[in-house]
Write a protein that holds these residues in place. Sequence first.
Motif, PDB file in Angstrom:
ATOM      1  N   GLU A 288      20.036  15.040  48.569  1.00 23.53           N
ATOM      2  CA  GLU A 288      18.734  14.414  48.762  1.00 23.53           C
ATOM      3  C   GLU A 288      18.895  12.968  49.224  1.00 23.53           C
TER       4      GLU A 288
ATOM      5  N   SER B 120      16.343   9.689  49.388  1.00 26.47           N
ATOM      6  CA  SER B 120      14.989   9.282  49.027  1.00 26.47           C
ATOM      7  C   SER B 120      14.510   8.203  50.000  1.00 26.47           C
TER       8      SER B 120
ATOM      9  N   ASN C 182      12.764  16.046  53.778  1.00 27.54           N
ATOM     10  CA  ASN C 182      12.533  15.786  52.356  1.00 27.54           C
ATOM     11  C   ASN C 182      12.378  14.296  52.069  1.00 27.54           C
ATOM     12  N   ALA C 183      13.033  13.485  52.874  1.00 24.85           N
ATOM     13  CA  ALA C 183      12.904  12.037  52.693  1.00 24.85           C
ATOM     14  C   ALA C 183      11.545  11.546  53.186  1.00 24.85           C
TER      15      ALA C 183
END
Lengths: 421, 120
Positions: A88, A90, A265-266
């Motif tokens: 992931e 962020s 996803n970021a």
Amino acid sequence: MVNYDVVVIGGGPAGLAAAIEAKNNGVNNILVIERDRELGGILQQCIHNGFGLHIFNEELTGPEYAERFIEELYEMGIEYKLDTMVLEVSPNKTIYAMNTTEGILNIQAKAVILAMGCRERTRGAINIPGTRPAGIFTAGTAQRFVNMEGYMVGKKVVILGSGDIGLIMARRMTLEGAEVKAVVELMPYSGGLTRNIVQCLDDYNIPLLLSHTIIDIKGKSRVEEVTVVKVDENRNPIEGTEKIFDCDTLLLSVGLIPENELSENAGVEIHPLTGGPVVNESMETSIEGIFACGNVLHVHDLVDWVTEESRRAGKNAARYVKNQLASNGNIKKTYAGYGVRYIVPQQVRVANIEEKLHLMMRVNDVYNSAKMVIKLDDEVYKRIKKNHLAPAEMESISIPAKDLINRSFTTISVELEVEEA
Amino acid sequence: MEKQNIICIACPLGCKLEVEHKKNGIDDYIVTGNKCPRGKDYGIKEMTNPTRVLTSTVKIKNAHLCRIPVRTKGEIPKGLIFKCMKEINKVEISGPIKVGDIIIKNVLGTGIDIIATRSM
């Protein structure tokens, strides 16, 4: 939590060039994260020659091209982690990654460079009917098996799609003793470079069937035959043109997709046509401090252009870390006009351009004798004559910063003016 | 008199060349369909002495992979490609190998060596 100035995700040609260039521009605290067991990315399986003509002025194989950058990275003492998967990223640039020796890693970066590359479209992506036997591979998977792992994937081969990897694999399989019966291409033109059609197909008398596709795969445990059919101008199969090819292997070279799960996803904005992030002149995505380059941004045909683009991303990530990148201000847009499929970058902040603005683009069809017209709003800035344009060949245009700086406009567009053939 | 149709790869334009070989005591080659002088040179070379760089792999022991990529260090005659593949396939080496190391010297008497294209 460990801290780095720049974290590069992906250790292929894009990631290597970006990391090296960031270091060259005064950032010392850099980490490259690679999920494979070695650096170099897909270049390590591309053992054919033809790499480096623009960057090194000589013709290298993929592994040779990769090794030059890997050696440079070692010499500069840039840190890297292998066998490490990023889970992931962020929006505030925290990276969660894991490997078998350190477990879960929690890394804080000032700037992130996305360089994850792309992956191949599979049978599922194009919905070929038929049974599901063994012997159906994407061309790149077959390439890795043959060139790195030492497994021959088949004896009688049909290849669907005439992208460069498919063409290269047609020759490679032939050299290793397989019989390549045909390369089948849906479009009326090839998706690969002319030199690959000549040196991989013509040299070995492998037929290229344009405007054809595969409508059926038969076989119980292994592929036994495929049905090839001619298509009309709307790409629909023409009844009565079916031909059966007796084969044990089908290779697919039907396109590449930028691998952007981490980016999405970021919260990075993705462009619908490139499949990669929307970026500005500095290769920065919609999230400040997150950059993208190489095939994760848009699919390239030559690694030399990946290197060039990635150096820009690396340099600008360094400028960002050093607070030298103007983050806001007047944002211009680029616009792909008639005949142009897309332009990267999509946004331009003129104040950040050093020397030249580089625009990369693809056209949407084959054009012989056309002009590329660059406009600043409605005003023609320049016309560039082109003898030959094709979707398989990326085009690039450079505009000197001095031509943009003191002009008022909102959009830079590129369109084609097509003369009658 | 023989004719050959060749697609030129001197640049991305891909001109469709027709190369005609006339034997009037001396060899004469007429290239048509080219849009530049490089096309003429390419057409004649392809007709008289086509050459290629050959790339492949050889078996390797004592390395993290079981194949190492190799290439001819220069172009060899196109007609020797499959013979050269046979020579390459006979070889089995052991690591460590450095990029550029000679794997086969003077392959098939061409004066061209086969070299490793990566370190392993």
